[in-house]
Write a protein that holds these residues in place. Structure first.
Motif, mmCIF file in Angstrom:
data_model
loop_
_atom_site.group_PDB
_atom_site.id
_atom_site.type_symbol
_atom_site.label_atom_id
_atom_site.label_comp_id
_atom_site.label_asym_id
_atom_site.label_seq_id
_atom_site.Cartn_x
_atom_site.Cartn_y
_atom_site.Cartn_z
ATOM 1 N N GLN A 265 30.782 15.664 50.522
ATOM 2 C CA GLN A 265 29.456 16.147 50.169
ATOM 3 C C GLN A 265 28.759 16.790 51.377
ATOM 4 O OE1 GLN A 265 28.484 16.196 46.933
ATOM 5 N NE2 GLN A 265 30.554 15.388 46.636
ATOM 6 N N VAL A 266 29.043 16.272 52.560
ATOM 7 C CA VAL A 266 28.522 16.921 53.780
ATOM 8 C C VAL A 266 29.087 18.326 53.895
ATOM 9 C CG1 VAL A 266 28.463 16.830 56.308
ATOM 10 C CG2 VAL A 266 28.187 14.735 54.981
ATOM 11 N N LEU A 267 30.364 18.483 53.598
ATOM 12 C CA LEU A 267 30.988 19.805 53.667
ATOM 13 C C LEU A 267 30.424 20.732 52.594
ATOM 14 C CD1 LEU A 267 34.703 18.803 54.362
ATOM 15 C CD2 LEU A 267 32.972 19.609 55.987
ATOM 16 N N VAL A 268 30.097 20.193 51.422
ATOM 17 C CA VAL A 268 29.455 21.004 50.386
ATOM 18 C C VAL A 268 28.096 21.487 50.887
ATOM 19 C CG1 VAL A 268 28.437 20.973 48.079
ATOM 20 C CG2 VAL A 268 30.662 19.929 48.465
ATOM 21 N N SER A 269 27.348 20.586 51.512
ATOM 22 C CA SER A 269 26.040 20.957 52.055
ATOM 23 C C SER A 269 26.146 22.074 53.080
ATOM 24 C CB SER A 269 25.377 19.727 52.692
ATOM 25 O OG SER A 269 24.223 20.073 53.410
ATOM 26 N N ALA A 270 27.227 22.054 53.875
ATOM 27 C CA ALA A 270 27.403 23.057 54.930
ATOM 28 C C ALA A 270 28.063 24.335 54.429
ATOM 29 C CB ALA A 270 28.243 22.463 56.063
ATOM 30 N N ASP A 271 28.580 24.328 53.193
ATOM 31 C CA ASP A 271 29.292 25.478 52.643
ATOM 32 C C ASP A 271 28.288 26.551 52.200
ATOM 33 O OD1 ASP A 271 30.736 27.258 50.864
ATOM 34 O OD2 ASP A 271 32.310 25.735 50.795
ATOM 35 N N PRO A 272 28.397 27.781 52.699
ATOM 36 C CA PRO A 272 27.445 28.832 52.301
ATOM 37 C C PRO A 272 27.501 29.179 50.814
ATOM 38 C CG PRO A 272 29.257 29.755 53.590
ATOM 39 C CD PRO A 272 29.377 28.267 53.684
ATOM 40 N N ARG A 273 28.581 28.819 50.124
ATOM 41 C CA ARG A 273 28.687 29.112 48.687
ATOM 42 C C ARG A 273 27.922 28.102 47.844
ATOM 43 N NH1 ARG A 273 35.036 28.816 48.421
ATOM 44 N NH2 ARG A 273 34.469 27.010 49.707
ATOM 45 N N TYR A 274 28.040 26.832 48.180
ATOM 46 C CA TYR A 274 27.440 25.786 47.351
ATOM 47 C C TYR A 274 26.280 25.069 48.040
ATOM 48 C CZ TYR A 274 32.216 26.331 45.560
ATOM 49 O OH TYR A 274 33.398 26.848 45.102
ATOM 50 N N GLY A 275 26.137 25.278 49.350
ATOM 51 C CA GLY A 275 25.155 24.517 50.107
ATOM 52 C C GLY A 275 23.728 24.678 49.617
ATOM 53 N N GLY A 276 23.362 25.912 49.244
ATOM 54 C CA GLY A 276 21.992 26.139 48.787
ATOM 55 C C GLY A 276 21.650 25.289 47.575
#
Length: 301
Positions: free
Chosen positions: A137-148
């Protein structure tokens, strides 16, 4: 046997990585029209005489918003005692949408058993699944595709936590987001949505792992507490190219250039030692005392 275990481990990691973004996407698909931060509850009285609000986001070992360690809770209680004009909340589970902890899911039986097992058998590897799930979930938060999407969902939870504590949007005071370990990335991701309400936002990272998140463009400052024996916090610099010296135009590079990121050396402290009461630093303080003093200074600033 070892090869089979390695294959199973890789399959589990791959499955968690593929499933990680689905929760935030499903959350977004249920929001029509576009979601917004929740309004204050009718008749709720705002807190009086409060100079600042803070929200604490724990590390990847938690399973819900009520499972922070006793050491973390004791540290926050000491900070509250020293800065009585600051309200600090600690009820947000930063690794899920809608503050839905792991025990509140269909797989609650699994997470509860893993949580009990790691308390009884410290070195048993299976409970690491909790950490691994939250790391994704930390990686999702940092991912420019899904982070927003993910960060906005958690921002709604953070905003609700502030409102429940008496925050008055009509008379905004500064907000500090305190993130430990992976919680620092979530804090950076959430910051831009809180700042969009016209609020001054600061971030404190306690051994935090964070990316070059766009939220860094919207914060007033980020204070990073770094132990000399903490190898985990260094993963943020290694894993995210936007934090490399070769990316001076990234959000992180701009924040560094503007002087809004401050690194504070915490002495000989490892990743899980920032709240320890036992080892003594060269100046005679315990790591907990040093962490409390840095938080108090950041909240008074």
């Amino acid at each position: 046997m070892i090869l089979i275990l390695l294959q199973v481990t890789l399959l589990v990691i791959l499955a968690l990585a593929l499933l990680a973004p689905l929760e935030s996407l499903e959350w977004w698909s249920r929001r029509h029209p576009a979601p917004s931060l929740p309004p204050p509850a009718a008749g709720q009285a705002p807190a009086a005489g409060i100079r600042r609000f803070a929200v604490y986001l724990s590390g990847i070992a938690v399973i819900d918003g009520a499972s922070i360690s006793r050491r973390e809770h004791a540290m926050l209680e000491e900070v509250r005692r020293r800065v009585p004009d600051v309200v600090i909340t600690e009820d947000v589970f930063p690794y899920a949408m809608e503050n839905r902890g792991l025990p509140q899911r269909a797989t609650a039986w699994l997470w509860r058993r893993l949580d009990r097992a790691r308390r009884r058998f410290r070195w048993w590897p299976a409970p690491f699944l909790i950490n691994l799930r939250n790391i994704m979930q930390v990686l999702v938060s940092a991912d420019p595709r899904y982070g927003g999407t993910y960060n906005f969902g958690v921002a709604c939870v953070v905003w609700q936590s502030l409102l429940n504590a008496g925050y008055d949007p009509a008379h905004p005071v500064p907000v500090t987001l305190i993130g430990y370990s992976g919680g620092a990335q979530i804090a950076c991701g959430v910051a831009r949505f809180i700042a969009a309400q016209g609020i001054e936002v600061d971030v404190v990272s306690i051994g935090g792992v964070y990316a070059d998140d766009p939220g860094l463009d919207h914060i007033r400052s980020l204070t990073h507490l770094k132990g000399s024996r903490d190898r985990v916090q260094g993963l943020g610099t290694l894993a995210f190219p936007g934090r490399w010296v070769t990316a001076p135009l990234s959000s992180y590079g701009r924040a560094v250039r503007d002087g809004r990121i401050h690194t504070v050396g915490m002495g000989s402290v490892h990743h899980s030692g920032y709240f320890s009461r036992h080892p003594t630093l060269p100046d005679g303080r315990t790591p907990k005392e040093a962490t409390v003093e840095q938080l108090v200074e950041a909240l008074r600033w």
